[in-house]
Design a protein around this motif. Structure first.
Motif, mmCIF file in Angstrom:
data_model
loop_
_atom_site.group_PDB
_atom_site.id
_atom_site.type_symbol
_atom_site.label_atom_id
_atom_site.label_comp_id
_atom_site.label_asym_id
_atom_site.label_seq_id
_atom_site.Cartn_x
_atom_site.Cartn_y
_atom_site.Cartn_z
ATOM 1 N N ALA A 159 0.805 -1.219 0.000
ATOM 2 C CA ALA A 159 0.000 0.000 0.000
ATOM 3 C C ALA A 159 0.840 1.272 0.000
ATOM 4 N N GLY A 160 2.149 1.148 -0.233
ATOM 5 C CA GLY A 160 2.990 2.340 -0.319
ATOM 6 C C GLY A 160 4.021 2.418 0.791
ATOM 7 N N ASN A 161 5.303 2.443 0.429
ATOM 8 C CA ASN A 161 6.367 2.558 1.425
ATOM 9 C C ASN A 161 6.468 3.990 1.950
ATOM 10 N N PHE A 162 7.056 4.118 3.142
ATOM 11 C CA PHE A 162 7.225 5.436 3.758
ATOM 12 C C PHE A 162 8.438 5.382 4.674
ATOM 13 N N LYS A 163 8.684 6.441 5.419
ATOM 14 C CA LYS A 163 9.811 6.487 6.345
ATOM 15 C C LYS A 163 9.347 6.979 7.716
ATOM 16 N N LEU A 164 10.007 6.486 8.753
ATOM 17 C CA LEU A 164 9.779 6.967 10.113
ATOM 18 C C LEU A 164 11.128 7.180 10.799
ATOM 19 N N ASP A 165 11.118 7.978 11.837
ATOM 20 C CA ASP A 165 12.333 8.244 12.585
ATOM 21 C C ASP A 165 12.847 6.961 13.237
ATOM 22 N N GLY A 166 14.118 6.637 12.989
ATOM 23 C CA GLY A 166 14.678 5.397 13.513
ATOM 24 C C GLY A 166 14.708 5.357 15.023
ATOM 25 N N GLY A 167 14.996 6.478 15.661
ATOM 26 C CA GLY A 167 15.004 6.512 17.119
ATOM 27 C C GLY A 167 13.643 6.203 17.705
ATOM 28 N N SER A 203 -3.194 15.400 2.875
ATOM 29 C CA SER A 203 -2.571 16.471 2.091
ATOM 30 C C SER A 203 -1.136 16.106 1.706
ATOM 31 N N GLU A 204 -0.631 16.818 0.727
ATOM 32 C CA GLU A 204 0.761 16.625 0.316
ATOM 33 C C GLU A 204 1.704 16.933 1.478
ATOM 34 N N LYS A 205 1.352 17.912 2.290
ATOM 35 C CA LYS A 205 2.160 18.258 3.456
ATOM 36 C C LYS A 205 2.200 17.098 4.439
ATOM 37 N N PHE A 206 1.067 16.465 4.693
ATOM 38 C CA PHE A 206 0.999 15.322 5.605
ATOM 39 C C PHE A 206 1.900 14.194 5.109
ATOM 40 N N PHE A 207 1.760 13.823 3.850
ATOM 41 C CA PHE A 207 2.565 12.733 3.315
ATOM 42 C C PHE A 207 4.048 13.091 3.306
ATOM 43 N N GLY A 208 4.354 14.390 3.193
ATOM 44 C CA GLY A 208 5.740 14.833 3.195
ATOM 45 C C GLY A 208 6.458 14.521 4.500
ATOM 46 N N TYR A 209 5.719 14.513 5.617
ATOM 47 C CA TYR A 209 6.334 14.175 6.899
ATOM 48 C C TYR A 209 6.868 12.740 6.908
ATOM 49 N N TYR A 210 6.260 11.888 6.088
ATOM 50 C CA TYR A 210 6.571 10.461 6.110
ATOM 51 C C TYR A 210 7.254 9.987 4.821
ATOM 52 N N TYR A 211 7.664 10.949 3.972
ATOM 53 C CA TYR A 211 8.376 10.617 2.740
ATOM 54 C C TYR A 211 7.643 9.502 1.984
ATOM 55 N N MET A 212 6.353 9.678 1.852
ATOM 56 C CA MET A 212 5.502 8.643 1.271
ATOM 57 C C MET A 212 5.886 8.347 -0.171
ATOM 58 N N ASP A 213 6.073 7.063 -0.460
ATOM 59 C CA ASP A 213 6.385 6.611 -1.805
ATOM 60 C C ASP A 213 5.116 6.029 -2.420
#
Length: 280
Positions: free
Chosen positions: A8-16, A66-76
């Motif tokens: 359903a789409g890869n994303f990123k989260l803070d590793g810590g 929103s695009e801003k929301f997805f930007g926080y999570y580097y949504m692919d």
């Protein structure tokens, strides 16, 4: 019964945040971070074919934010529910049940979509029953301050308004798999156990997000009761290693399914498999 991964789409989260008190020098060996300390995450949903039922487990973030929301999570957006279902020969209208392990936005966001009528929200699976449980539902609609940002009203309230909501409380689930209810990450997260050809497959949700989280102290900073997670993980992983469970990892972009084994240091990652290797 047949099962298929639905990306359903890869994303990123803070590793810590993903590894809590564990130092980066340790967790980055399995989950390397980028220059912003973000690690790669998958949104691997699971499609279950059982007789005349087609059950989708979790739905990723969806596409209505929103695009801003997805930007926080580097949504692919390379993957989404529609294209992944289409590859399997299905569409949203074929789904009879949507099973939500819990209501954090990265697990349930795709169950609700924006209507063509503007800012009106509606279920993305018009013909499906949507399964949660009453304890977790109450927890989500009356969120604590720590989890409030994970329980988005636009994901949750339209489910209730749709009339499609069904609670699968302990001992009452009309589903073709068994459920383990755990409370460390969030109240009454549900972990499905599926029996296929003599094997037990477990959809791990956030009890075990990635293969890097197998060692007991590797607990997410997002967990509301981390000491309880420790106990729940130990009990589950001991059983998984003894019984040879196949663990389906929802958030690991590199490991679809793993097994674990007993070692002198405790339970550890043993083998990695793809769905194709095990089920084709």
């Amino acid at each position: 019964m047949n099962i298929h991964p639905v990306e359903a789409g890869n994303f990123k989260l803070d590793g810590g945040a993903m590894f809590g008190v564990v130092p980066k020098s340790l967790w980055q060996r399995t989950n390397p971070a980028d220059s912003n300390n973000m690690i790669d995450m998958a949104a691997r949903c699971l499609l279950v074919e059982d007789g005349d039922r087609l059950i989708l487990m979790d739905t990723g973030m969806g596409n209505k934010q929103s695009e801003k929301f997805f930007g926080y999570y580097y949504m692919d957006h390379k993957y989404d529910l529609d294209s992944s279902l289409k590859k399997l020969g299905f569409s949203r209208d074929d789904i009879t049940d949507v099973f939500l392990t819990h209501l954090h936005f990265d697990h349930c966001g795709g169950v609700i979509q924006k209507s063509g009528k503007g800012d009106y929200y509606e279920p993305a699976f018009a013909k499906a029953r949507i399964h949660s449980n009453s304890s977790h539902w109450d927890w989500a609609v009356n969120p604590n301050a720590r989890e409030k940002a994970s329980f988005l009203k636009e994901n949750i309230q339209p489910i209730k308004e749709s009339g499609q909501l069904n609670f699968v409380d302990e001992g009452t689930a009309d589903l073709p798999f068994e459920l383990l209810y755990v409370d460390g990450h969030t109240e009454k997260q549900m972990i499905p156990h599926l029996k296929i050809d003599g094997k037990t497959f477990v959809y791990m949700a956030d009890l075990l997000p990635t293969a890097g989280h197998v060692p007991l102290p590797y607990v997410m900073g997002y967990d509301t009761r981390p000491l309880l997670t420790l106990d729940e993980k130990k009990k589950f992983l001991d059983t998984a290693a003894t019984e040879g469970y196949y663990l389906i990892l929802e958030h690991d972009p590199n490991n679809e399914i793993i097994t674990v084994k007993h070692t002198e240091k405790g339970v550890r990652h043993d083998r990695t498999f793809t769905f194709k290797e095990l089920l084709d």
